[in-house]
Design an enzyme around this catalytic site. Sequence first.
Site, PDB file in Angstrom:
ATOM      1  N   ASP A 191     -18.639  36.519  41.339  1.00  0.00           N
ATOM      2  CA  ASP A 191     -18.144  36.764  40.756  1.00  0.00           C
ATOM      3  C   ASP A 191     -17.601  37.116  39.365  1.00  0.00           C
ATOM      4  OD1 ASP A 191     -18.515  39.342  42.777  1.00  0.00           O
ATOM      5  OD2 ASP A 191     -16.998  39.800  43.301  1.00  0.00           O
ATOM      6  N   HIS A 243     -19.761  45.176  37.544  1.00  0.00           N
ATOM      7  CA  HIS A 243     -18.083  44.403  38.323  1.00  0.00           C
ATOM      8  C   HIS A 243     -17.397  45.544  37.126  1.00  0.00           C
ATOM      9  CE1 HIS A 243     -16.117  42.877  41.604  1.00  0.00           C
ATOM     10  NE2 HIS A 243     -15.760  41.572  40.145  1.00  0.00           N
ATOM     11  N   HIS A 268     -16.572  32.478  43.044  1.00  0.00           N
ATOM     12  CA  HIS A 268     -16.222  33.452  41.394  1.00  0.00           C
ATOM     13  C   HIS A 268     -16.822  32.228  40.698  1.00  0.00           C
ATOM     14  CE1 HIS A 268     -13.631  36.114  44.117  1.00  0.00           C
ATOM     15  NE2 HIS A 268     -13.614  37.247  42.970  1.00  0.00           N
TER      16      HIS A 268
END
Length: 216
Positions: free
Chosen positions: A34, A87, A183
Amino acid sequence: MTSAPDAPGGAVDPVAEPVVRAQGTGLVAALTFDDGPNGADTERLLDLLRDTSIRAVFAVIGENVLARGGADLLRRTVAEGHVLCNHSMSFADMGGWPAERVADDLRATLRTIRDALGDPAAPVPYWRAPNGSWGVTAGVAVELGMQPLGVVNTIQDWEVQDVETLSASLRAAIRPGELVLAHDGGGDRSGTVTAVERVVRERLADGWTFTLPLPR
């Protein structure tokens, strides 16, 4: 860059319930990342995945695509066979947003991604809500042709970048048949990337396979 039309995201028969399973059986897991693209951290992840022949899902932030070097990283991500996830344009918590505002943001992110890729219909089959704060976003994503992607098996790398801590968390988070979330953006993620490099190679040596999320 030219504005791209609002083509559907590309998911086949998406449903509002988030996907949480990986393709395959046995020692399999699906890697998802992410908050990128993000400079050297994303570059290192892509190097690892290329060298180990692993495909992953990258949930990208529109603002980061527009940042310096972001479009180049996005193009490399797609060229090397990875799957994109919308996202949102920013890191804003969307859990309390009305559907119209959510739709505007998701469409803007799709256009940003596709403009960077030079492809007005580039597939972006997944949606993941920032901070796991879904609100009405899952239903909106489905209407726009994107399958919600579960926020599960996180390693809490937004709290710490200590490599030993993150390596232990990642070992625990990689579970047979499930997704794992780390991440590559949202700040310095060098510790995350080092932990991923270490643990992924450990798991491969132990006979694991890294796949993609299980299609609906």
